[in-house]
Design an enzyme around this catalytic site. Structure first.
Site, PDB file in Angstrom:
ATOM      1  N   ASP A   1     -23.023-106.299  60.032  1.00  0.00           N
ATOM      2  CA  ASP A   1     -22.102-106.932  60.978  1.00  0.00           C
ATOM      3  C   ASP A   1     -21.512-105.848  61.871  1.00  0.00           C
ATOM      4  OD1 ASP A   1     -20.101-108.252  62.320  1.00  0.00           O
ATOM      5  OD2 ASP A   1     -19.174-109.133  60.530  1.00  0.00           O
TER       6      ASP A   1
ATOM      7  N   SER B   1     -14.627-114.622  59.779  1.00  0.00           N
ATOM      8  CA  SER B   1     -14.426-114.212  61.161  1.00  0.00           C
ATOM      9  C   SER B   1     -13.005-114.573  61.612  1.00  0.00           C
ATOM     10  CB  SER B   1     -15.500-114.874  62.025  1.00  0.00           C
ATOM     11  OG  SER B   1     -15.482-114.374  63.326  1.00  0.00           O
TER      12      SER B   1
ATOM     13  N   HIS C   1     -23.098-110.493  61.886  1.00  0.00           N
ATOM     14  CA  HIS C   1     -21.848-111.233  61.705  1.00  0.00           C
ATOM     15  C   HIS C   1     -22.090-112.659  61.194  1.00  0.00           C
ATOM     16  CE1 HIS C   1     -17.627-112.024  62.284  1.00  0.00           C
ATOM     17  NE2 HIS C   1     -17.851-113.010  63.131  1.00  0.00           N
ATOM     18  N   ASP C   2     -23.161-113.277  61.668  1.00  0.00           N
ATOM     19  CA  ASP C   2     -23.464-114.659  61.272  1.00  0.00           C
ATOM     20  C   ASP C   2     -23.727-114.819  59.779  1.00  0.00           C
ATOM     21  OD1 ASP C   2     -23.085-116.239  63.427  1.00  0.00           O
ATOM     22  OD2 ASP C   2     -25.201-116.414  63.992  1.00  0.00           O
TER      23      ASP C   2
END
Lengths: 376, 194
Positions: free
Chosen positions: A317, A151, A350-351
């Site tokens: 994501d 990220s 995304h995590d």
């Protein structure tokens, strides 16, 4: 596989001013960091781990006497783990402007001897990378075997390849993007407005008043959290489950499990995170755009790079979707750089970059095996 | 095992030091061979997770991409050689990928199972679809959605404005230059944009 065990943060104080991208400078500052593993005699096995929005220098291991104090990437970093501390000297650095030890808004401004608060200078990914490089200078590390980050951490890894091309051999950028989309910036702006319009924010100078703009932080975290998860992951975990089994016909009480979860996440976050830091870090995200100085041409931006790249994205994501990683890959290909790209079919959104997905970790393990072959 | 010999026959068509793109590169064996034996550089393109991992384990650059989505990521004429080995028959967009191969590479090299190999002809003559070493699947479970012949490819190449630089068949690891359409289970073509 085991943990690196108990760890302790270290700190390094810098007295020469750090020039910032904004034109301002930090007169003196402290960087807090942790290291795991041993630097070899050739000083060739150092790997820098860059952190994202709400993480810190505490990448792996635990703190003595603190339950559940595992570092944020403990599943990746440790003896026998993909980033193996038996082979690598791993460094985590807390970024400037953060609230976990390195100089940030709650520290005293040497000019006024009052907490910086909202006066803390706006820091950028480039400024963080510069400060990390200065820390490595002090540690006597001329070249990193690799820089890795996910990220916002992935953006720092990419920026390392651009700002200090000869100083890194491998760049591993996970769930990153070449810049934020308008939608991404929009989410950040909602979060910032939630904080700034909290009556307890007091224009960023709330420390002396003994208050915390918790409401704003809670909402900021809630909106952020939504964007870190995929629709499917959220659906699977919470669906339309009701907190109490039946509708209570209330507009303000928690009805659905997802509401309860988000409120809980918001509450937790507002207990430990700093409001000014949240504003600063989201701004650093907004500003990151290495192509900007090249008329928007990402290929031209990467023409300086020398590293070997591993780019990783996750299919679900939607905050930094695979298409954004492909833009990076394309710019690297156009520059004839060594690059591999993996698109991991993980359900978590995304995590996923923080989670222990078997395909993802097998790939990073193979990647670090390649890095290790060159470290001597 | 003739697969290794097939690979070496094809590797010999790649100029030493060439920059290579291998579409459907599998576990990266050929790219590793080209790197180690012929000082070539480049990238593989693969869709399957296990193959992407295998390439990384070999230290071969690999881009995870669905070839059905085309090669938009790659610039015109950015590679000396684009390989499409034992891949074409799996693609819905065969013709488009062939054009893309010729766009991205100065030279394209394709290989595919030759449906006109004589045992296949015999089998079809008996009224059944062929099941052979090169085409080991039943008609109902084959991943080969585009089965063509050596002769068919020559027609397609002409239609798409490709100049064939070299072509031959491979049978049991041996190059077949006499009646390849009849005598070889694998067809190999080297071409460029006319």
């Amino acid at each position: 596989m085991s943990s690196v065990g108990q760890v302790q943060p270290q700190s390094m104080h810098f007295t020469s001013p750090l020039p910032l991208r904004s034109g301002a400078s930090l007169r003196d500052y402290t960087l807090v960091y942790e290291t795991y593993g041993t630097l070899n005699a050739q000083r060739s096995n150092a790997v820098l781990v860059c952190h994202a929005l709400n993480a810190s220098h505490h990448v792996a291991g635990t703190y003595a006497g603190l339950d559940k104090s595992e570092g944020w990437w403990d599943n990746l970093v440790g003896p026998g783990k993909p980033l193996d501390t038996k082979r690598f000297f791993v460094i985590g650095v807390n970024n400037l402007g953060s609230c976990f030890g390195s100089t940030g808004p709650m520290h005293a401004n040497p000019a006024t001897r009052q907490a910086y608060g909202a006066d803390f200078p706006v820091v950028t990914v480039e400024d963080w990378v510069d400060s990390q490089a200065l820390l490595l200078d002090r540690m006597g590390i001329a070249q990193l075997a690799a820089v890795i980050g996910g990220s916002l951490g992935g953006m720092q890894a990419l920026d390392w390849a651009l700002r200090y091309p000869p100083r890194i051999r491998h760049c591993i950028a996970v769930a990153a993007a070449p810049n934020l989309s308008a939608q991404n910036i929009a989410f950040n702006e909602v979060a910032r407005r939630a904080i700034v319009t909290d009556p307890e924010f007091h224009s960023g100078h709330f420390y002396a008043l003994g208050v915390v703009p918790k409401r704003g932080l809670r909402v900021a975290r809630m909106i952020g959290h939504i964007t870190y998860l995929s629709d499917d992951a959220m659906g699977e975990k919470f669906g339309r489950q009701l907190r109490n089994g039946a509708l209570s016909f209330s507009t303000q009480n928690v009805e659905f499990e997802i509401e309860s979860y988000l409120r809980h996440q918001g509450d937790k976050f507002s207990d430990y995170f700093d409001a000014n830091t949240y504003l600063l870090i989201t701004r650093a995200l907004d500003y990151f755009d290495p192509a900007r100085d090249f008329g928007g041409d990402l290929r031209a931006a990467f023409s300086r790079a020398l590293a070997r790249f591993q780019i990783v994205s996750f299919t679900t994501d939607w905050r930094f979707p695979p298409a954004r990683s492909r833009e990076i890959v394309r710019a690297l290909l156009d520059n004839r750089l060594d690059v591999s790209y993996a698109e991991i079919a993980a359900p978590h959104g995304h995590d996923a970059f923080l989670l222990d997905d078997a395909r993802y970790h097998a790939l990073l393990r193979a990647c670090f095996d390649n890095v290790a072959k060159e470290t001597g | 095992m003739s697969e290794r010999k097939d690979m070496e026959l094809i590797a010999e068509m790649v100029p030493p030091g060439a920059r290579v793109l291998d579409l459907g590169c599998g576990s990266g064996e050929l790219l590793a061979h080209l790197r180690d034996a012929r000082r070539c550089s480049g990238y593989g393109v693969e869709l399957a997770d296990a193959n992407v991992l295998a390439c990384t384990q070999r230290g071969v650059n690999v881009i995870q991409l669905n070839l059905e989505e085309g090669l938009a990521m790659f610039e015109d004429q950015s590679f000396d050689v684009v390989l499409q080995l034992d891949t074409m028959q799996h693609l819905r967009n065969t013709e488009r990928m062939l054009r893309e191969t010729a766009r991205v590479g100065r030279i394209g090299i394709v290989s595919f199972p030759n449906f006109a190999h004589w045992p296949n002809r015999v089998r079809v003559a008996t009224g059944r679809m062929p099941v052979t070493k090169a085409l080991p699947y039943e008609w109902y479970d084959t991943p080969n959605i585009r089965v063509g012949t050596y002769a068919d490819f020559e027609v397609l190449a002409r239609k798409d404005g490709l100049r064939i630089l070299d072509s031959f068949g491979i049978q049991d690891g041996v190059e077949i230059r006499r009646w390849p359409n009849l005598l070889a289970s694998v067809a190999v073509f080297k071409f460029e944009r006319a």
